[in-house]
Design an enzyme around this catalytic site. Structure first.
Site, PDB file in Angstrom:
ATOM      1  N   ASP A   1       0.833  -1.199   0.000  1.00  0.00           N
ATOM      2  CA  ASP A   1       0.000   0.000   0.000  1.00  0.00           C
ATOM      3  C   ASP A   1       0.869   1.251   0.000  1.00  0.00           C
ATOM      4  OD1 ASP A   1      -2.162  -1.684   0.203  1.00  0.00           O
ATOM      5  OD2 ASP A   1      -2.520  -1.293   2.339  1.00  0.00           O
ATOM      6  N   ARG A   2       0.307   2.333  -0.485  1.00  0.00           N
ATOM      7  CA  ARG A   2       1.019   3.613  -0.514  1.00  0.00           C
ATOM      8  C   ARG A   2       1.600   3.959   0.849  1.00  0.00           C
ATOM      9  NH1 ARG A   2      -2.140   9.253  -1.175  1.00  0.00           N
ATOM     10  NH2 ARG A   2      -2.656   8.724   0.966  1.00  0.00           N
TER      11      ARG A   2
END
Length: 235
Positions: free
Chosen positions: A65-66
């Site tokens: 995930d970012r």
């Protein structure tokens, strides 16, 4: 600190492992791996700097995930990508995460076996939910330390569903600290998502020991983990 256009991350010094097939980098929190609908800087913008003499840039093998930091594997060419993709598809790749969660489980170890599905039919939405009709998802967890209001967990996902660790922890009543989607965190002015891909083990070569890469504790998690017992000087 999340990267910005004025302060882009320098990916080269974050290289954890390199050989003829594989690179493992320590992805900084806040940097998306792939381009999204809103545009902006992504890891893809930095991959040409990781060619190390090869004609093509490396490609990402799996997702982070970012807002998740830590170990991310990249294949250096097509044959390497095929071999690495098989390791992840057959669950031979071993991923270990560290998370700081709100509250925490009463036990010291256990497993979370909850199927996951998308919250929305919109193909652009990545938000997930626990759903018995969804795809199987299994996470093993172990307590590494505690403070009065938080717990330091080691998380070992067996499956690799989108947002699996975040949804599993939230569904069990101990959301990951700083999670703006599944917990009570905020992306503005908060500590950031307290989830870190600590170690990646890849049995890439049949007659050699597995490749093991370990990402150092990120700065945005160090204080919270120290309250839970992280030893001073831990890399």
């Amino acid at each position: 600190m999340s990267p910005t256009a004025a302060n882009p991350p320098d990916i080269g010094p974050r290289l954890l492992y390199r050989d003829a097939l594989l690179l493992v980098i320590d992805k900084p929190a806040g940097l998306p791996v792939h381009p999204g609908p809103k545009g902006g800087e992504t890891l893809t913008d930095h991959l040409d700097a990781l060619r190390f003499g090869l004609p093509r840039r490396p490609e990402v093998v799996h997702r982070l995930d970012r807002d998740t930091s830590g170990c991310l594997a990249l294949g250096r060419h097509a044959k390497a990508l095929a071999r690495l993709n098989r390791l992840f598809a057959t669950k031979e790749a071993e991923k270990v995460y560290w998370a700081l969660v709100e509250g925490g489980p009463a036990a010291d170890k256990g497993s979370i076996d909850l199927a996951l599905a998308r919250r929305s039919d919109d193909p652009r939405s990545w938000w997930m939910k626990a759903d018995p009709e969804g795809d199987p998802a299994l996470t093993h967890w172990r307590v590494l330390g505690r403070s009065p209001d938080a717990t330091w967990l080691e998380l070992r996902p067996v499956t690799g569903r989108t947002h699996q660790l975040r949804v599993h922890c939230a569904a069990m009543g101990f959301p990951i600290r700083g999670d703006a989607i599944y917990g009570s965190g905020s992306r503005v002015g908060g500590p950031g998502l307290q989830l870190h891909a600590r170690k990646l083990t890849l049995p890439l070569y049949p007659k050699k020991p597995p490749v093991v890469a370990e990402a150092p504790v990120p700065g945005h998690m160090r204080a919270g983990l120290a309250e839970c017992g992280l030893a001073e000087g831990t890399a």
